[in-house]
Design a protein around this motif. Structure first.
Motif, PDB file in Angstrom:
ATOM      1  N   THR A 283      22.060  32.276 -83.252  1.00 38.60           N
ATOM      2  CA  THR A 283      20.663  32.348 -82.819  1.00 38.60           C
ATOM      3  C   THR A 283      19.766  31.437 -83.655  1.00 38.60           C
ATOM      4  O   THR A 283      18.697  31.032 -83.207  1.00 38.60           O
ATOM      5  N   VAL A 284      20.221  31.121 -84.871  1.00 37.88           N
ATOM      6  CA  VAL A 284      19.307  30.516 -85.844  1.00 37.88           C
ATOM      7  C   VAL A 284      18.815  29.146 -85.405  1.00 37.88           C
ATOM      8  O   VAL A 284      17.602  28.922 -85.270  1.00 37.88           O
TER       9      VAL A 284
ATOM     10  N   PRO B 231      -0.142  29.755 -81.618  1.00 34.12           N
ATOM     11  CA  PRO B 231       1.290  29.408 -81.679  1.00 34.12           C
ATOM     12  C   PRO B 231       1.894  29.591 -83.073  1.00 34.12           C
ATOM     13  O   PRO B 231       3.096  29.846 -83.188  1.00 34.12           O
TER      14      PRO B 231
ATOM     15  N   VAL C 150      16.699  28.962 -82.091  1.00 32.42           N
ATOM     16  CA  VAL C 150      15.367  29.557 -82.234  1.00 32.42           C
ATOM     17  C   VAL C 150      14.474  28.653 -83.082  1.00 32.42           C
ATOM     18  O   VAL C 150      13.289  28.472 -82.768  1.00 32.42           O
ATOM     19  N   LEU C 151      15.044  28.064 -84.122  1.00 32.18           N
ATOM     20  CA  LEU C 151      14.240  27.132 -84.916  1.00 32.18           C
ATOM     21  C   LEU C 151      13.824  25.932 -84.066  1.00 32.18           C
ATOM     22  O   LEU C 151      12.692  25.455 -84.159  1.00 32.18           O
TER      23      LEU C 151
ATOM     24  N   MET D  54       7.024  31.887 -72.755  1.00 34.46           N
ATOM     25  CA  MET D  54       5.853  31.676 -73.609  1.00 34.46           C
ATOM     26  C   MET D  54       4.702  31.106 -72.795  1.00 34.46           C
ATOM     27  O   MET D  54       3.546  31.491 -72.978  1.00 34.46           O
TER      28      MET D  54
ATOM     29  N   LEU E 114      15.181  36.802 -76.460  1.00 36.34           N
ATOM     30  CA  LEU E 114      15.727  35.513 -76.854  1.00 36.34           C
ATOM     31  C   LEU E 114      16.933  35.699 -77.786  1.00 36.34           C
ATOM     32  O   LEU E 114      17.987  35.081 -77.602  1.00 36.34           O
TER      33      LEU E 114
ATOM     34  N   PHE F 186       9.100  34.197 -84.289  1.00 34.36           N
ATOM     35  CA  PHE F 186      10.476  33.780 -83.965  1.00 34.36           C
ATOM     36  C   PHE F 186      11.298  33.637 -85.251  1.00 34.36           C
ATOM     37  O   PHE F 186      12.441  34.100 -85.328  1.00 34.36           O
TER      38      PHE F 186
ATOM     39  N   ILE G 203       7.610  24.376 -79.780  1.00 35.78           N
ATOM     40  CA  ILE G 203       6.296  24.988 -79.533  1.00 35.78           C
ATOM     41  C   ILE G 203       5.258  24.331 -80.441  1.00 35.78           C
ATOM     42  O   ILE G 203       4.158  23.977 -80.018  1.00 35.78           O
ATOM     43  N   TRP G 204       5.645  24.151 -81.680  1.00 38.54           N
ATOM     44  CA  TRP G 204       4.719  23.574 -82.654  1.00 38.54           C
ATOM     45  C   TRP G 204       4.245  22.183 -82.199  1.00 38.54           C
ATOM     46  O   TRP G 204       3.041  21.951 -82.041  1.00 38.54           O
TER      47      TRP G 204
ATOM     48  N   ILE H   2       5.387  31.247 -83.712  1.00 36.32           N
ATOM     49  CA  ILE H   2       6.452  30.552 -84.429  1.00 36.32           C
ATOM     50  C   ILE H   2       6.923  31.403 -85.608  1.00 36.32           C
ATOM     51  O   ILE H   2       8.121  31.584 -85.837  1.00 36.32           O
TER      52      ILE H   2
ATOM     53  N   ILE I 104      13.383  25.900 -80.840  1.00 33.68           N
ATOM     54  CA  ILE I 104      12.334  26.339 -79.911  1.00 33.68           C
ATOM     55  C   ILE I 104      10.995  26.433 -80.646  1.00 33.68           C
ATOM     56  O   ILE I 104       9.957  25.982 -80.152  1.00 33.68           O
ATOM     57  N   ALA I 105      11.046  27.021 -81.854  1.00 29.01           N
ATOM     58  CA  ALA I 105       9.816  27.138 -82.638  1.00 29.01           C
ATOM     59  C   ALA I 105       9.242  25.750 -82.916  1.00 29.01           C
ATOM     60  O   ALA I 105       8.030  25.526 -82.784  1.00 29.01           O
TER      61      ALA I 105
ATOM     62  N   LEU J 187      14.563  36.026 -86.530  1.00 25.51           N
ATOM     63  CA  LEU J 187      15.964  35.643 -86.755  1.00 25.51           C
ATOM     64  C   LEU J 187      16.467  36.100 -88.116  1.00 25.51           C
ATOM     65  O   LEU J 187      17.685  36.128 -88.361  1.00 25.51           O
TER      66      LEU J 187
END
Lengths: 692, 692
Positions: A389-390, B510, A393-394, A483, A613, B517, A400-401, B514, A396-397, B521
């Motif tokens: 997952t790590v 956001p 997810v990072l 999101m 997620l 998320f 988003i940023w 972030i 995705i983060a 994790l």
């Protein structure tokens, strides 16, 4: 290209491209159906699979229609006729995408088996083109239905953009809801049959995979089609349509002075469709050393062409700058947001491949852990799932940023649209998997020579990795799309409650936290129910197979023919009856929590996205890793086939089956249905004072 | 009781009660050590376990001290000398609670075995009193250290409440950090030994549990003490101290005009200590039909007396009304918040019992699924784990709702304090488990008659349920305590950034998402690492045991004595080396995300709480359910011992081992360390402009 031209004709442009996509799909269908369908025995088996799949899907449609009908009435009362029309169109297209995709897949499978007796490349072409039909159908239908319905609504309302977009929300809900059912029903079917067939066939009776003496083997092959083909197609259709609608909605809500914002998502999807067709042609016509190279090459070609086309139109559509949510940004930022979506696709594919392919450490660690038994194999697999997952997810983060920095919420929605615009080519890879899997099954059952089976096995292994990779893509894009929907919920609330200067969803507000806890448990409850469904249906298959073998011992020697239909019937009934409760959970939770207020509901949405997620990624990756760990052992490592380690690896693979093909992937449409439903009910909750 | 009396003397009052608790613990220690320690052979085995446990704990202390030292320096630079003193005291007391608890447990075990040759009730008394020592120590030390340090700091700073409370945060950090290490190190130790011993002993060599011919059996018994006794004691000490400190901190930050708010948490803890002692006396002196009745009766007595005492003091301490966060509420609301904490305890105990006891559907479903093999057992167990999150999370959400409605954030903190104030009696039940487990081991290894083993087995089964139930209690209280800490983080930020009129942690921001998320994790990564640690250390044990048996085949016939020390050594080294990375994860994540701003860090805290709560509950419940499903099969159901179903149930139990005793429970201190650390670093982040 004239800037005003694309902005004012973007809808027609994308409609034309959507039609073009369907035309390409038609050409591919003709081509697939035109290739040889093999001998009589193959046709007999293929027909059994076709009939089972068709019968199941028809019954599933009836069952889902029964549930969709009262919901359509509900949508009518809340959102009026236009949204209801959208709901029906979304539901119908989602079903249709699944149906046609499966129709072609169950015909491509036997033809792939036949082509494999000619050459590996011939088999790859038939299987890939069978998959590409689904890919093109999904994006063609998606673009056509969303753009077409939008255009019609604009006409009907005399250009009332707001009303037209609001009715699109109905379309999103319809497609999401259907895809939850399709994913769940298909997922339960395929894994109940697979697990049941394996437990009694492989473990108790020592029969090889796809042995015609196993009474559950036809059900198993039917499952590949109704789950991995039809369910997956409905799911991706939904993500595609919902992302597109999300982009338009967010463009409408946050970009006030630039008409291009509403058209840009359509144009991106249209351009990517061109890129996907070119990618498909690349796989067909540019010969590569290996199947993997050919497939990955196709994706790379599509991605690069998409980026170039995006670059070409962005500036001309928007001009130099635009105003997003009150902030002026250069229009090139939007192009970079689209690139973020493409890069995220590459990253997620890369990460998922690392965690699920036999060439890397995680899968090998599971294989090694099998040496000390079933339990250590399971512990290692669950740990790999958690680890996996790590990085996504990072990523995705990070996406988003970047995209928020560059273009606010609209930027995130453009990243999602760009990511999903590649669906056409990506689904082609995914649907390729079950076709080759089935081709192998038909080859084995109809006694084709060993060399044919070898080719289909090799292609199947490639298909397995592609399937795992696509699931990573699907869940990552679903998370990001959700999101965007959450952002739309917030913006829509602001528009619906104009007397409020701001609508905070503050973590210090206990209602937000309570909503988040309740939302967080939704994926847990949902996956628990769906795993239970697989477990109990598989148990029923085991009992039926044991009964048949006991009553007709000749089945094992080949003297008696097993009653395949019984197993198909059991799994059909189980899937239909067990999909309803989990599929209705999101509805119950959203509506229940809505009465606790808009803040609690907002918390629920985010809670569901966050745990969904993680649960989704962990389950799909662990499942893929277990599957390939078994394959790695079967290649002769740690004792190879028949060893103690192999038994443990089979256990892991079986646990992984509902993880990766039922519960995990069904989380994707679920988190979106939750978010769309929240948007849909805003007007009625405002009207009756629950949101104030 | 005079209102001003308790408010002005509440600290002294609770100090006196804390000392009283320790005195009672001392009496119990004398009583346990005074009972007969059995024959020579028993003493020999008990000594081996004692030495192994002592040696491990000493090495763990050294290892942790090495890591704590630089951290203490860090705390000194950020928070100054007083907080550093608090840090050291918290760390020392957390270790001490674990150490003494284990010291008594490894002596109570052999005495329980001996008492079991007299009567079941005699054995129950020795084991329970051994556990009660830990219970009283934890709360006595907790109350004494927090209240004592607070009193000293008030003296030193001439009554500067703010400075005194800020130094308490150091104490909270110290105890949390140590308990993460203790839970992880102990958890890895106990399960690596257990899984390793089972894999090679039970499955490969067909040796029964606790057979002296198994070279890993002493390590296994040592593990029960360092994990279930010492690790658990450190963990609950931490939750207790942190909840108390959280209550005081929130009282300080949100209740401005009533001095009683700072004293009330201390008084509640003190009163519950009285109630816990009465509960312990009840178990000792009021004879009940069954052990379960006696234990549950003790908890009920403690809970009711606590509620009555709370009722008696609340009004008198606060007067009619008080002002919480600007809202005037009747003081009786605080009493009801305390009741919420007590009710939540009852609910969580009830729910966990439902999901993990052999008498209810979930465990029986897992047992039944074992009939169709290893894989269906695992699928059923994971599904039960997911299901089991629903009711506790809803109960927690409900508790937050009620207590916040009644008394804002302070109300939630009072609910947590009330819940944790019962730790004294609850831990007595929990620590009872490993003592009886060890007693059974000693009885088996020293060849005591079958009747003795039967009594210890019965008590062990009771202990198992109690252990599962306590874990539900621990994770629920940790979730609620973490919410209070998050509230403190927000309030503390407000106080540190007085130029900001409000500090929103808005889900539309956001950076918050972030952070969420990334926070989400953390529990996944943390549990992945800790499961890996168990898996690989257990593998090392398997290899060592195989080696010993191969080199000295006489071990299996009893002719050769195995080298127990080797296995103890392997597990000791593995636990110490593998606990560091996961234990340091929270630090790395919090400090890393802090540089992204206060909003991202706030999101991280909530993200960790949300997924941590689900991961923690799902893992501990699934583990408990698998354990009891195996027991249920062993009672003769689904084929009983030695059947196919039994093999599958053993697999489930083994997977459940790290779930319930390593990864799951270690999530509790982890989510608190994350939250406290965030509070601790506020000043330095503000100073250097990262929070602004």
């Amino acid at each position: 290209m004239n800037p005003s031209f694309l902005t004012s004709n973007g809808i027609s442009f994308s409609l034309a491209l959507g039609l073009g996509g369907l035309a390409c799909a038609y050409v591919l269908i003709r081509q697939v159906l035109g290739s040889s369908a093999g001998n009589e025995k193959m046709a007999f088996i293929a027909k059994a699979v076709q009939e089972g799949a068709q019968a199941y899907l028809s019954r599933q449609m009836t069952a889902v229609a029964m549930i969709a009908l009262p919901l359509a009435v509900g949508v009518y009362f809340i959102r009026g006729g236009a949204a209801t029309a959208g709901f029906v169109i979304g539901a119908a297209c989602s079903m249709l995408a699944g149906y046609i995709g499966m129709y072609v897949a169950v015909r491509a499978n036997v033809r792939t088996a036949q082509a494999a007796s000619v050459s590996s490349h011939a088999a790859l072409k038939v299987a890939f083109n069978g998959g590409a039909v689904t890919g093109l159908l999904v994006v063609g239908l998606g673009l056509l239905s969303v753009a077409g319905f939008y255009a019609v609504m604009l006409k009907v309302t005399n250009g009332d953009t707001k009303a037209a977009i609001e009715s699109l929300v109905g379309l999103a809900l319809g497609s999401s809801l259907i895809s939850v059912f399709a994913r769940l029903g298909g997922g339960i079917y395929t894994k109940a049959a697979d697990v049941g067939a394996d437990l009694v066939g492989k473990i108790e009776q020592n029969l090889p995979e796809d042995d015609p003496r196993n009474p559950a083997t036809i059900a198993d092959n039917v499952g590949d089609n109704v789950g991995d083909c039809a369910g997956m197609a409905a799911d991706v259709f939904e993500t595609y349509a919902v992302s597109l609608i999300g982009g338009v909605l967010v463009g409408f809500l946050t970009v006030k002075d630039n008409a291009a914002a509403l058209i840009y998502p359509f144009v991106l999807c249209g351009l990517s469709l061109i890129a996907s067709v070119i990618g498909i042609a690349f796989v067909n016509f540019v010969k590569q050393k290996s199947a993997t190279n050919a497939l990955i090459g196709g994706v790379a070609v599509s991605g690069i062409i998409s980026a170039l086309l995006f670059k070409a139109v962005t500036g001309s559509m928007f001009g130099e700058t635009l105003n997003v949510g009150g902030k002026v940004i250069p229009s090139s930022n939007l192009f970079w947001c689209a690139v973020v979506g493409l890069v995220l696709t590459v990253l997620v594919v890369w990460f998922t491949n690392y965690y699920t392919s036999t060439f890397h450490a995680p899968v090998r660690r599971i294989a090694k852990a099998s040496e000390t038994g079933h339990a250590t194999n399971i512990i290692a697999g669950i740990s790999v799932g958690h680890h996996s997952t790590v990085l996504p997810v990072l990523a995705i983060a990070g996406s988003i940023w970047c995209s928020y920095e560059w273009a606010g919420l609209y930027g995130i929605s453009i990243a999602v649209v760009a990511m999903l615009s590649l669906s056409g080519i990506i689904i082609s890879l995914d649907a390729f998997g079950p076709i080759t899997d089935n081709a192998g099954g038909i080859a084995a059952m109809s006694g084709l020579p060993e060399s044919v089976r070898k080719i289909t096995d090799e292609l199947d292994a490639v298909g397995n990795t592609m399937k795992a990779v696509t699931k990573g893509y699907a869940i990552a894009s679903a998370g990001l799309a959700a999101m965007v929907l959450f952002g739309s919920y917030v913006e829509d609330l602001k528009a619906s409650l104009p007397h409020l200067t701001s609508i905070p969803f503050d973590l210090s507000n206990p209602m937000v936290i309570i909503g988040m806890f309740i939302g967080g448990l939704l994926p847990y409850l949902f996956t628990a129910f769906s795993m239970d469904a697989v477990g109990s249906a598989a148990g029923a298959v085991v009992i039926e197979v044991r009964r048949q073998i006991k009553e007709k011992p000749g089945i094992l020697t080949g003297a008696d023919i097993p009653d395949y239909r019984q197993c198909v019937d059991i799994v059909t009934k189980a899937a239909l009856s067990k999909m309803t409760v989990p599929a209705l959970l999101p509805l119950i939770f959203v509506i229940g929590v809505a009465f606790m207020g808009k803040e609690a509901l907002g918390g629920l949405l985010i809670g569901t996205i966050v745990t969904g997620l993680f649960v989704g990624i962990a389950m799909t990756s662990a499942g893929g890793a277990w599957d390939n760990a078994k394959k790695y052992v079967e290649e002769g490592n740690h004792g190879g086939k028949g060893s103690f380690a192999h038994q443990a690896a089979v256990t892991g693979d079986t646990v992984g089956d509902p993880y990766k093909d039922t519960s995990g992937p069904a989380v994707n449409p679920m988190i979106k249905v939750v978010n769309i439903l929240a948007i849909v009910i805003i007007p009625i909750m405002v009207k009756y004072g629950f949101f104030h």
